[in-house]
Design a protein around this motif. Structure first.
Motif: not given
Length: 697
Positions: A608-611, A587-596, A534-540, A625-632
Motif C-alpha cells: 500500500a503506497a502513495k507518492t 501505486d507501485a504497479l504499471p501506471g502508478g506514480t511509484a512504478h519506476a 499512518v501507514m502502520a495504522t492502515i495495515v494494522s 506499507a506491507t503487513p510486516q513493515m511500514a515506512g515513510a
C-alpha cells in the motif's frame, strides 16, 4: 602579637577538645545515646551515607541489547571488592593513607598537626584526611548533595567541615569493615575526565577492568586522585609520570600493609604511561554516539519520548537505567544507506529522512529513524542535532494527504471501485484562495477523465481529490489525518510548523478555520515518523498505536520500570482499513506514480503506497506499507534559503535549482530511497497479501 598567638593556641586547645570529645563519644555512651546526641545536620549526613544511591550511567541499547548510547553526569562502573586488584588497593593506600588499615577513621597524628597549621592560618591549608574521611567528603559532594549549593557546602574549606568529616568517619568505621570502606571510596572518588570510581577509570584510561590493573596502571590512577585536572596524563604527561613514580615508590615502602618488591617497583617505573588516546570512556549522550552517523536521531526520540512519559532528564542521566529500545540494526543500516545513496550527506540544502515502523494491533514499534544527514553539531560535515525524522518539519508531503480524503470517503460508505470525476482544471465553489476562487490543476502527465477511487490514488489527480474533499467535508478529512497518525503534526504545531504557544491555533484548527481547500494536496507541516505510523495504522486493521521506541526500561536493581504510553485505538474498522490498503495497492504497479522506483529495486510484494510532491517542488514524499513493515520518506530543502529541488539522471545527486524550478516527485528520490531500503529490510520475510491481518506482537 603575643595576644594573637595566645588566642590561636587557646582556640586550638578548645577545638582539639571538641574533636576528641566528638570522636570518643561512641565509646562513652553507646549507639542509642549517640543517635540522641547527633545534631540534625549530622543525622542528615549519616542518612545520606546509608540511603543515597550513587549516580550511575544509563545505557541505551537496540532491540538486541547492544549498546547504542550512554547517558551520565559522572561516568561510573560500580565494582565489588573482589574485582579490584591488590595492586590498586596497595597504590591508593600507599599514597593517600598509609595507616588506613590501623586507624579507626581518623589519623590522630596527622589531624593534630594539620589542625594546628589550620588554626594558625585561619583556614584549611593542610588536609591529613584519611581514606575514610575522603570517602565521607566525596560521598557528600558527589552522591548525597541534591544540588550545586549542597555540593559546594560539602567541600567548603573550613575547620567545621573537617570536624564533621572526622565525626562521620568514626561512625563509618563502627558500621563498615575496612574492606567495605576502601571499596566504597574507590567507587566514588573522581579520576578526572568526567570519570568516577576505579571501574570507570580502568576503562577510561586503559580500556581494561579493575582486577587486571598492573602496578604501573594502578599507581597512575592513584596519582590522579590527588589532582585530576593538573595531573591529566594526556595534557600534563610529565607531571602525571612524576606523581605515578612517587606512588610506586610508596608502594614499595616496607611499612605498608600491602606492598610490592623493590624489583617490581623499578620495572613499573620504566613503563610508559600507556594511556588510551582517545580515552576509553564512552561518549556521553546522543550527539557523540559512535561516529554520529546512524543512531543519533533514534536516541534523541527515545529521550523525548521518555520525557513526555514522565521521566526526568536528570534522573535518566544519573539513574543507571538500561533502556532497551525497539531499534532494529538491520533496518536502520539499510535505511541509512538508502537515504545517503540518493542524497549524499553533505549535499547542500537537501535532507532525505526516513522512518520505519512495524505494524501491529497491540503496538507500533519504531525500527529505524535515519536521514542522509548525520546526527551531530558540525553543519559543514552535513550534521544536524535537530530531530528531523521524528519532529514536525515545516514542509508538506504533497499528495500523500490524499490518503486522508480517501479514508474519509470510505468511512462514509464509498467503495474503492466507485468512479470519481477528474476534470483537467477545477474551480471550487466552496474554497477560496484569499478573496479569489480556489482553482486547481492536475500535475503534468495526469490525464483528465473519470476513474475509480483506486485508480485515482495510483495516478493522483489533484482536481479529483479537491472535489472529493468537498463531498466528504474538510473537517472530516482533517480529523482523519489526526486519527490515522498525524497527532503532533495536527495539534502540537502552528500553521508554519512551529511549536504551538498559548493562544495560537494548531495546524488542524487553522486549516478548518480558513477552509483550506489545499489540505488534501499536502501543504501542511508533517512528521516523517508520523507519516510512517499512518501507514502502520492502515495495515494494522485500522488500529492506531503510538509509535513507541521503548521495549523496556530496567532500573539499576534489574526491575522493570513502567512507561506511561497511550493506549491503542481502533480508528477505522478493519473493513474500511482493508479497503483503503487495497485502494493504495496499485501505486507501485504499471501506471502508478511509484512504478519506476519499485521496478528498479526489483520489488515484487503487495504494498500500500502513495507518492506526494508539493507545488513548488521544495519537498516530496513517499509512504508505503506491507503487513510486516511500514515506512515513510520525506526529501526536502533544509537550508536557510529553501528552493526547488532538481533531480537528474545517471545516479547524480539532486541539487537546489531556484524557487519554483524544481522537478522532484515522490516517485524519484523518496520512492527510490523507500524501495531500496525496504527491499533489504524485507529479506527473509514471507510475502504477505495486504488483505491478511497484520502480525500482532
Amino acid at each position: 602579637m603575643r595576644g594573637s598567638v595566645f588566642l590561636k593556641l587557646f582556640g586550638l586547645c578548645v577545638l582539639t577538645g571538641v574533636l576528641v570529645a566528638s570522636l570518643m563519644m561512641p565509646m562513652a555512651v553507646g549507639a542509642g545515646a549517640l543517635v540522641n546526641r547527633t545534631t540534625t545536620a549530622m543525622s542528615r549526613m549519616s542518612d545520606s551515607l546509608e540511603k543515597r544511591q550513587m549516580p550511575l550511567t544509563t545505557t541505551i541499547t537496540d532491540r538486541n541489547g547492544d549498546p547504542m548510547a550512554h547517558l551520565f553526569e559522572d561516568y561510573r562502573i560500580p565494582t565489588p571488592a573482589d574485582e579490584i586488584s591488590k595492586t590498586m588497593k596497595a597504590a591508593i593506600t600507599a599514597i593517600e593513607d598509609k595507616r588506613f588499615w590501623d586507624h579507626h577513621g581518623v589519623d590522630w597524628q596527622g589531624t593534630m598537626r594539620a589542625l594546628a597549621t589550620n588554626i594558625a592560618s585561619g583556614s584549611v591549608q593542610e588536609g591529613a584526611s584519611t581514606i575514610t574521611q575522603q570517602y565521607v567528603k566525596n560521598y557528600l559532594v558527589h552522591v548525597a548533595a541534591d544540588n550545586a549549593v549542597e555540593a559546594q557546602n560539602a567541600k567548603e574549606t573550613t575547620i567545621a567541615r573537617k570536624l564533621r568529616e572526622a565525626r562521620l568517619a568514626v561512625e563509618l568505621e563502627r558500621t563498615m569493615t575496612k574492606e567495605e570502606i576502601l571499596t566504597g571510596y574507590l567507587n566514588v572518588v573522581p579520576f578526572g575526565n568526567q570519570t568516577f570510581g576505579v571501574g570507570a577509570a580502568a576503562q577510561t584510561y586503559f580500556g581494561t577492568i579493575p582486577d587486571k590493573l598492573t602496578i604501573a596502571q594502578s599507581a597512575l590512577l592513584a596519582a590522579l586522585v590527588n589532582a585530576p585536572g593538573a595531573l591529566n596524563p594526556n595534557t600534563h604527561p610529565q607531571d602525571a609520570l612524576h606523581r605515578r613514580n612517587l606512588v610506586i615508590d610508596r608502594m614499595a615502602d616496607p611499612g605498608n600493609n600491602i606492598r610490592i618488591t623493590e624489583e617490581d617497583a623499578e620495572r613499573a617505573k620504566q613503563q610508559p604511561l600507556g594511556v588510551l588516546s582517545p580515552l576509553g570512556r564512552p561518549p556521553n549522550g546522543c550527539v557523540s554516539i559512535g561516529d554520529g552517523t546512524t543512531d543519533g536521531f533514534f536516541c534523541e526520540y527515545v529521550l523525548s519520548y521518555l520525557q513526555r512519559a514522565g521521566f526526568d532528564r536528570d534522573k535518566l542521566e544519573t539513574g543507571g537505567y538500561t533502556i532497551r529500545t525497539t531499534m532494529d540494526r538491520k533496518a536502520t543500516d539499510a535505511a541509512k544507506a538508502a537515504a545517503e545513496a540518493q542524497v549524499p550527506t553533505r549535499t547542500p540544502g537537501i535532507a532525505n529522512a526516513m522512518a520505519v515502523v512495524e505494524p501491529g494491533t497491540k503496538k507500533h514499534e519504531v525500527r529505524a529513524l535515519v536521514a542522509n544527514r548525520d546526527y551531530g553539531n558540525d553543519a559543514d560535515k552535513g550534521q544536524t542535532a535537530y530531530p528531523i525524522v521524528s519532529d514536525v518539519q515545516p514542509f508538506g508531503a504533497g499528495s500523500v494527504f490524499k490518503i486522508f480524503t480517501a479514508a474519509a470517503a470510505l468511512k462514509q460508505g464509498m467503495s474503492i471501485h466507485d468512479t470519481i470525476p477528474t476534470p483537467p482544471v477545477y474551480t471550487s465553489p466552496i474554497y477560496k484562495s484569499g478573496v479569489r476562487p480556489y482553482t486547481v490543476h492536475n500535475a503534468e502527465g495526469v490525464a483528465p477523465g473519470p476513474r475509480t477511487l483506486q485508480e485515482a490514488l495510483a495516478t493522483s489527480p489533484n482536481t479529483a481529490f479537491v472535489m472529493l474533499q468537498e463531498k466528504v467535508g474538510l473537517d472530516n478529512v482533517v480529523n482523519m489525518a489526526s486519527e490515522l497518525g498525524l497527532r503532533r503534526s495536527m495539534h502540537h504545531v502552528d500553521s508554519g510548523g512551529r511549536p504551538l504557544e498559548d493562544g495560537e491555533l494548531s495546524e488542524a484548527q487553522w486549516v478548518k478555520r480558513h477552509n483550506m481547500g489545499s489540505f488534501t494536496l499536502g501543504v501542511s507541516s508533517v512528521s516523517v515518523l508520523e507519516l510512517s505510523n499512518v501507514m502502520a495504522t492502515i495495515v494494522s486493521d485500522g488500529t492506531w498505536c503510538p509509535p513507541t521506541p521503548i521495549e523496556a526500561v530496567i532500573d539499576r536493581n534489574g526491575n522493570r520500570v513502567p512507561v506511561k504510553q497511550k493506549a491503542c485505538e481502533q480508528v477505522l474498522s478493519p473493513q474500511v482499513a482493508g479497503a483503503l490498503a487495497q485502494g493504495l495497492s496499485k501505486d507501485a504497479l504499471p501506471g502508478g506514480t511509484a512504478h519506476a522506483p519499485a521496478k528498479a529495486a526489483g520489488w515484487q510484494r503487495p504494498v500500500a503506497a502513495k507518492t506526494g510532491t508539493t507545488q513548488r517542488h521544495q519537498s516530496a514524499a513517499f509512504v508505503g506499507a506491507t503487513p510486516q513493515m511500514a515506512g515513510a520518506v520525506l526529501t526536502y530543502a533544509d537550508g536557510g534559503d529553501p528552493q526547488g529541488i532538481c533531480v537528474r539522471g545517471g545516479g547524480k545527486p539532486p541539487f537546489l535549482c531556484g524557487d519554483g524550478n524544481g522537478n522532484i516527485y515522490g516517485g524519484t528520490v523518496p520512492g527510490r530511497t523507500w524501495f531500496n531500503a525496504m527491499t533489504e529490510i524485507h529479506e527473509g520475510l514471507p510475502v504477505a497479501p495486504l488483505s491478511s491481518s497484520p502480525r500482532s506482537p
